[in-house]
Design a protein around this motif. Structure first.
Motif, short mmCIF file in Angstrom:
data_model
loop_
_atom_site.label_atom_id
_atom_site.label_comp_id
_atom_site.label_asym_id
_atom_site.label_seq_id
_atom_site.Cartn_x
_atom_site.Cartn_y
_atom_site.Cartn_z
N LYS B 35 8.17 -1.44 45.30
CA LYS B 35 7.85 -2.54 44.40
C LYS B 35 6.75 -2.07 43.45
N GLU B 37 3.49 -2.47 41.15
CA GLU B 37 2.26 -3.26 41.02
C GLU B 37 1.53 -2.71 39.80
N PHE B 39 -1.53 -2.33 37.20
CA PHE B 39 -2.96 -2.48 36.98
C PHE B 39 -3.21 -2.29 35.48
N ASP B 40 -4.45 -2.41 35.05
CA ASP B 40 -4.75 -2.31 33.62
C ASP B 40 -4.25 -0.99 33.03
N ASP B 41 -4.47 0.08 33.77
CA ASP B 41 -4.26 1.39 33.19
C ASP B 41 -3.20 2.23 33.90
N GLU B 42 -2.57 1.70 34.92
CA GLU B 42 -1.55 2.48 35.62
C GLU B 42 -0.66 1.56 36.45
N LEU B 44 1.49 1.29 40.14
CA LEU B 44 1.64 1.83 41.48
C LEU B 44 2.97 1.32 42.04
N TYR B 46 4.95 0.98 45.44
CA TYR B 46 4.57 1.03 46.86
C TYR B 46 5.72 0.52 47.72
N VAL B 48 6.16 -0.69 51.45
CA VAL B 48 5.41 -1.01 52.66
C VAL B 48 6.11 -0.44 53.89
N SER B 49 7.44 -0.38 53.86
CA SER B 49 8.17 0.15 55.02
C SER B 49 7.86 1.62 55.24
N TYR B 55 1.53 6.67 42.25
CA TYR B 55 1.02 6.20 40.96
C TYR B 55 1.87 6.79 39.83
#
Lengths: 413, 112
Positions: B35, B37, B39-42, B44, B46, B48-49, B55
């Motif tokens: 999934k 996610e 952020f302002d500048d990158e 991610l 991820y 979880v499993s 990144y």
């Protein structure tokens, strides 16, 4: 060490008399009593490795004669010390006394001496037998009330064990550096506060132990809150630290989403059989208190049920995805794996009137399913004993958040 | 605008060769466990499993999105060249590196 407030010498003397203290302030070569400053305090879990027994026979009961309470070895206790400790642990059958728990016995508060009240190390002046009994019975002195007798030259006292002096030198060396623990404590709240943000900025100025901070944050379930507060305060941190915190925050957010989804499925299933359930613990806090569910890492799901519903609920859940790890008449732990995440579901019956808790419950949703959670005041009552049993710093954030959310109800001083 | 912050690769790197010599009509499927996610500048990704996160820089994120839209490697190159005409010379290498990285981490798979 949580510093509670000043104490007077008269108060201390009264306490010494009431406890029949054999070592009192000023005796056994200690500096004159009036040269000490006195405070009341509560021992924290992290203080364990800086608490020392008196070096007059007690230190010999510790591994390597370190005097550290954490090195206490029951096998090394001389018969008379064991007998005295036993008298606290197992009062005589005809006695009305209950087994010792210093956490709820302020009248038996220990007397500790130190040079640095907040950081220790501390040596127990009076109450060594009580401390040994508490350590043996409860494994820790966490949350035990104490009198602190503070004197800058306490390390020169002849009854202080050598490891106390070594620790004192180490603490003095590090005194000017902000510690990872101090930074974490500043982040143990949900909503930022202007003063907290200023303190956090000051504490992070020149801070270098980011690895240590992140490890400690994760161990205390604080990584997402740490990132939140550092970001809000616009604190610049190394790329690796920022990325690690982001990774941990995302991990907790995605894990929580899976757990909350499972909670919704469980609640919907129980509802089909008319079994009312009340969420409490982390999942309930996530859904009722935290602005974003990922901010509060979860270790599982907790539901309160009526006594009579524990067994039927277990049977029902076993038919739908779960297997039982443990089950009694009043509680059960079930588990299953959902989307790669281990889900632990803890069911317990309430020691209080369940219908009253249900009436006062807060309604919200778990993945679109109606969920009822303990009301804030009940949640506080529920959290405090849990915090004593297995404390993590996130519990402080929970408690502060609950108190702030009901400032109309709780009087905070 | 178009940058790739991954370690510089020499063209004889086997992974580079993998993507560089890949059939340009190849399409990809996304690993649904990952999934995004932002952020302002990158970004991610991820899972979880798997307990694994990767990144992505801007290029790799665009490529991941285009994989999700079912574009072939050639179609991706064309879209990137249209969006960043001033960087045409490096787009091929950037795309190959991004695809390699995504394949290597199991974030995308070659579509059958």
């Amino acid at each position: 060490m949580i510093l509670l407030g000043p104490a007077t010498l008269a108060e201390l003397r009264g306490h010494e008399r009431a406890c029949k203290a054999s070592v009192v302030l000023g005796s056994h070569g200690l500096a004159p009593p009036e040269t000490f400053s006195l405070r009341k305090a509560l021992i924290e879990p992290d203080d364990a490795d800086r608490l020392h027994l008196l070096n007059c026979g007690f230190a010999a009961c510790t591994q390597g004669r370190s005097g550290r309470l954490t090195d206490l070895d029951a096998e090394l206790l001389p018969p008379e010390t064991r007998q005295r400790a036993d008298s606290f642990l197992r009062p005589a059958p005809d006695s009305s006394r209950r087994p010792l728990d210093l956490r709820s016995a302020p009248q038996l508060a220990l007397l500790l001496a130190c040079a640095d009240a907040a950081n220790g190390p501390w040596v127990i002046i009076d109450g060594n037998h009580r401390a040994i009994a508490q350590q043996l019975r409860h494994g820790s002195l966490a949350w035990v009330p104490v009198f602190l007798c503070i004197h800058p030259a306490i390390a020169t006292w002849s009854y202080v064990p050598a490891s106390f002096r070594q620790t004192a030198a180490l603490v003095a060396e590090q005194a000017d550096r902000p510690s990872a623990r101090q930074i974490l404590r500043l982040c143990a709240r949900i909503e930022p506060h202007p003063q907290q943000q200023r303190d956090l900025t000051a504490a992070c100025s020149g801070f270098a132990a980011w690895d240590e901070l992140i490890r400690a944050a994760e161990a205390e379930d604080m990584a997402p809150l740490l990132l939140r507060h550092l970001t809000t305060a616009k604190i610049s941190l190394p790329d690796v630290a920022r990325r690690t915190l982001r990774l941990l925050s995302v991990h907790h957010r995605q894990t929580n989403l899976i757990l909350i989804k499972m909670l919704g499925r469980v609640l919907a299933l129980l509802e089909t059989q008319g079994i009312p359930a009340l969420a409490h613990g982390g999942a309930a806090l996530c859904q009722t208190l935290y602005p974003e569910p990922g901010l509060r890492p979860l270790s599982g799901l907790d539901l309160l049920l009526a006594d009579k519903d524990i067994a039927p609920a277990c049977a029902l859940l076993r038919q739908h995805w779960f297997s039982t790890l443990a089950e009694t008449e009043t509680s059960a732990v079930l588990c299953q794996t959902a989307d790669g995440v281990d889900v632990r579901l803890r069911l317990s019956s309430s020691s209080q009137d369940f219908s009253r808790l249900l009436r006062n419950a807060v309604s919200c949703a778990a993945d679109g399913v109606r969920m009822r959670a303990l009301a804030a005041d009940e949640m506080l009552l529920h959290l405090c004993p849990l915090a004593c049993a297995s404390y993590k710093l996130i519990t402080s954030a929970d408690i502060v958040g609950l108190l702030e959310s009901r400032s109309d109800f709780f009087s905070i001083q | 605008m178009l940058r790739h912050s991954a370690k510089a690769r020499s063209t004889d790197h086997p992974l580079f060769q993998t993507a560089k010599t890949m059939n340009t009509t190849q399409r990809f499927t996304l690993n649904p466990d990952y999934k995004a996610e932002q952020f302002d500048d990158e970004v991610l990704l991820y899972a979880v499993s798997a307990g694994q996160g990767v990144y992505l820089n801007e290029t790799a994120f665009l490529v991941w999105e285009m994989c999700g839209r079912g574009l072939s490697a050639a179609e991706m190159a064309a879209q990137l060249e249209a969006a960043y005409p001033e960087q045409q010379e490096v787009i091929g290498d950037e795309l190959a590196a991004a695809l390699d990285s995504l394949l290597e981490n199991g974030i995308i798979h070659p579509a059958p």
